[in-house]
Design a protein around this motif. Structure first.
Motif, PDB file in Angstrom:
ATOM      1  N   ASP A 146      -3.258   4.498   8.813  1.00 33.66           N
ATOM      2  CA  ASP A 146      -3.945   3.320   9.322  1.00 33.66           C
ATOM      3  C   ASP A 146      -3.811   2.180   8.329  1.00 33.66           C
ATOM      4  O   ASP A 146      -3.425   2.378   7.173  1.00 33.66           O
ATOM      5  CB  ASP A 146      -5.416   3.599   9.630  1.00 33.66           C
ATOM      6  CG  ASP A 146      -6.235   4.003   8.405  1.00 33.66           C
ATOM      7  OD1 ASP A 146      -5.958   3.514   7.290  1.00 33.66           O
ATOM      8  OD2 ASP A 146      -7.167   4.801   8.555  1.00 33.66           O
ATOM      9  N   TYR A 150      -6.970   6.510  -4.376  1.00 33.37           N
ATOM     10  CA  TYR A 150      -7.209   7.958  -4.326  1.00 33.37           C
ATOM     11  C   TYR A 150      -5.898   8.638  -3.981  1.00 33.37           C
ATOM     12  O   TYR A 150      -5.203   8.217  -3.056  1.00 33.37           O
ATOM     13  CB  TYR A 150      -8.260   8.292  -3.255  1.00 33.37           C
ATOM     14  CG  TYR A 150      -8.379   9.778  -2.993  1.00 33.37           C
ATOM     15  CD1 TYR A 150      -9.090  10.611  -3.847  1.00 33.37           C
ATOM     16  CD2 TYR A 150      -7.755  10.353  -1.887  1.00 33.37           C
ATOM     17  CE1 TYR A 150      -9.175  11.982  -3.604  1.00 33.37           C
ATOM     18  CE2 TYR A 150      -7.838  11.708  -1.643  1.00 33.37           C
ATOM     19  CZ  TYR A 150      -8.547  12.523  -2.505  1.00 33.37           C
ATOM     20  OH  TYR A 150      -8.627  13.865  -2.269  1.00 33.37           O
ATOM     21  N   THR A 188      -6.683  -2.232   3.353  1.00 32.69           N
ATOM     22  CA  THR A 188      -6.831  -0.857   2.889  1.00 32.69           C
ATOM     23  C   THR A 188      -6.000   0.011   3.825  1.00 32.69           C
ATOM     24  O   THR A 188      -5.809  -0.313   5.003  1.00 32.69           O
ATOM     25  CB  THR A 188      -8.304  -0.389   2.911  1.00 32.69           C
ATOM     26  OG1 THR A 188      -8.832  -0.565   4.228  1.00 32.69           O
ATOM     27  CG2 THR A 188      -9.135  -1.182   1.908  1.00 32.69           C
ATOM     28  N   SER A 189      -5.495   1.105   3.277  1.00 32.88           N
ATOM     29  CA  SER A 189      -4.636   1.979   4.052  1.00 32.88           C
ATOM     30  C   SER A 189      -4.876   3.431   3.685  1.00 32.88           C
ATOM     31  O   SER A 189      -5.149   3.745   2.525  1.00 32.88           O
ATOM     32  CB  SER A 189      -3.163   1.633   3.780  1.00 32.88           C
ATOM     33  OG  SER A 189      -2.300   2.514   4.471  1.00 32.88           O
ATOM     34  N   SER A 190      -4.768   4.286   4.680  1.00 32.52           N
ATOM     35  CA  SER A 190      -4.755   5.733   4.475  1.00 32.52           C
ATOM     36  C   SER A 190      -3.340   6.204   4.751  1.00 32.52           C
ATOM     37  O   SER A 190      -2.717   5.772   5.722  1.00 32.52           O
ATOM     38  CB  SER A 190      -5.689   6.448   5.452  1.00 32.52           C
ATOM     39  OG  SER A 190      -6.992   5.952   5.358  1.00 32.52           O
ATOM     40  N   CYS A 191      -2.830   7.075   3.894  1.00 32.85           N
ATOM     41  CA  CYS A 191      -1.491   7.625   4.079  1.00 32.85           C
ATOM     42  C   CYS A 191      -1.554   9.140   4.113  1.00 32.85           C
ATOM     43  O   CYS A 191      -2.327   9.754   3.376  1.00 32.85           O
ATOM     44  CB  CYS A 191      -0.567   7.193   2.926  1.00 32.85           C
ATOM     45  SG  CYS A 191      -0.271   5.424   2.875  1.00 32.85           S
ATOM     46  N   TYR A 214       5.586  10.164   2.500  1.00 37.90           N
ATOM     47  CA  TYR A 214       4.305   9.767   3.083  1.00 37.90           C
ATOM     48  C   TYR A 214       4.549   8.994   4.373  1.00 37.90           C
ATOM     49  O   TYR A 214       5.659   8.534   4.656  1.00 37.90           O
ATOM     50  CB  TYR A 214       3.522   8.872   2.113  1.00 37.90           C
ATOM     51  CG  TYR A 214       4.119   7.492   2.042  1.00 37.90           C
ATOM     52  CD1 TYR A 214       3.627   6.454   2.833  1.00 37.90           C
ATOM     53  CD2 TYR A 214       5.233   7.224   1.261  1.00 37.90           C
ATOM     54  CE1 TYR A 214       4.211   5.204   2.829  1.00 37.90           C
ATOM     55  CE2 TYR A 214       5.822   5.979   1.241  1.00 37.90           C
ATOM     56  CZ  TYR A 214       5.306   4.974   2.030  1.00 37.90           C
ATOM     57  OH  TYR A 214       5.905   3.743   2.026  1.00 37.90           O
ATOM     58  N   CYS A 244       0.840  -1.209   0.000  1.00 37.00           N
ATOM     59  CA  CYS A 244       0.000   0.000   0.000  1.00 37.00           C
ATOM     60  C   CYS A 244       0.871   1.253   0.000  1.00 37.00           C
ATOM     61  O   CYS A 244       0.687   2.161  -0.819  1.00 37.00           O
ATOM     62  CB  CYS A 244      -0.919   0.018   1.220  1.00 37.00           C
ATOM     63  SG  CYS A 244      -2.339  -1.093   1.158  1.00 37.00           S
ATOM     64  N   SER A 274       2.080   6.005   6.768  1.00 33.60           N
ATOM     65  CA  SER A 274       0.792   5.321   6.927  1.00 33.60           C
ATOM     66  C   SER A 274       0.047   5.905   8.115  1.00 33.60           C
ATOM     67  O   SER A 274       0.629   6.118   9.183  1.00 33.60           O
ATOM     68  CB  SER A 274       0.997   3.820   7.153  1.00 33.60           C
ATOM     69  OG  SER A 274       1.632   3.230   6.054  1.00 33.60           O
ATOM     70  N   THR A 332      -3.732  13.478   1.532  1.00 29.36           N
ATOM     71  CA  THR A 332      -4.105  12.117   1.890  1.00 29.36           C
ATOM     72  C   THR A 332      -4.143  11.236   0.651  1.00 29.36           C
ATOM     73  O   THR A 332      -4.568  11.675  -0.412  1.00 29.36           O
ATOM     74  CB  THR A 332      -5.507  12.104   2.546  1.00 29.36           C
ATOM     75  OG1 THR A 332      -5.518  13.013   3.648  1.00 29.36           O
ATOM     76  CG2 THR A 332      -5.863  10.715   3.050  1.00 29.36           C
ATOM     77  N   LEU A 376      -5.206   7.050  -0.481  1.00 28.44           N
ATOM     78  CA  LEU A 376      -5.810   5.784  -0.081  1.00 28.44           C
ATOM     79  C   LEU A 376      -5.277   4.694  -1.002  1.00 28.44           C
ATOM     80  O   LEU A 376      -5.144   4.908  -2.210  1.00 28.44           O
ATOM     81  CB  LEU A 376      -7.332   5.846  -0.189  1.00 28.44           C
ATOM     82  CG  LEU A 376      -8.024   6.972   0.581  1.00 28.44           C
ATOM     83  CD1 LEU A 376      -9.525   6.936   0.319  1.00 28.44           C
ATOM     84  CD2 LEU A 376      -7.729   6.870   2.068  1.00 28.44           C
TER      85      LEU A 376
END
Length: 184
Positions: free
Chosen positions: A125, A149, A173-176, A121, A107, A123, A154, A156
């Protein structure tokens, strides 16, 4: 990296391979030197340099025994891993932390592949779903990370672990959070 099975116990009596203590030895390069080397490159240039052996792999690659980066494209990275005994948990299958690290790496690096030089970046979550167990009999797996995205602050991404037949072992799935070079 080398793995050995010591076939002699402390008294000098031969022991079976099942009872023998295992030893795993590996080496890595200075991660700060590698980071400095890649600082002037875009994310995709740096990842390709690692994949092609022109830049050192991160230490986590050696620690967990990743086979390497199999593919780098804009917004997509593929890692490979061959499950081995040193990946096992107490119930005889690959530990969930190996899944999570592989998924997080795919990710994050997918996001990194879209960043210009100077941007980075981290991570925020990671949500992992374990779908089936991996063992040494699984054979090499791929972990495919893609960006879903890409915003200014941010990003994704999602990743999935599949075997050679396309069987799914886990997803994430991850948000960065994205840090832009020009921002203060």
């Amino acid at each position: 990296m080398t793995e050995t099975i010591d076939g002699v116990d402390g008294v000098g009596d031969a022991v079976s391979a099942a009872d023998a203590e295992r030893t795993r030895t590996y080496t890595w390069s200075d991660p700060l030197a590698s980071f400095a080397e890649g600082a002037g490159m875009s994310g995709i240039e740096y990842l390709r340099a690692i994949a092609e052996g022109r830049a050192p792999v991160p230490p986590i690659t050696a620690t967990l025994g990743f086979d390497g980066i199999g593919e780098v494209a804009e917004g997509r990275v593929v890692f490979t891993l061959t499950p081995a005994e040193h990946h096992y948990n107490p119930i005889g299958s690959v530990h969930g932390g190996v899944y999570a690290t592989l998924l997080d790496s795919a990710c994050g690096c997918a996001v990194q592949s879209l960043l210009p030089a100077g941007d980075f970046y981290t991570s925020l979550d990671l949500s992992v779903k374990f779908l089936r167990g991996m063992t040494m009999d699984t054979g090499q797996v791929q972990c495919i990370g893609t960006v879903t995205y890409m915003g200014r602050r941010t990003a994704l991404a999602e990743a999935r672990i599949v075997d050679a037949n396309g069987k799914l072992y886990g997803t994430a799935t991850s948000s960065c959070m994205v840090f832009r070079a020009g921002d203060k």
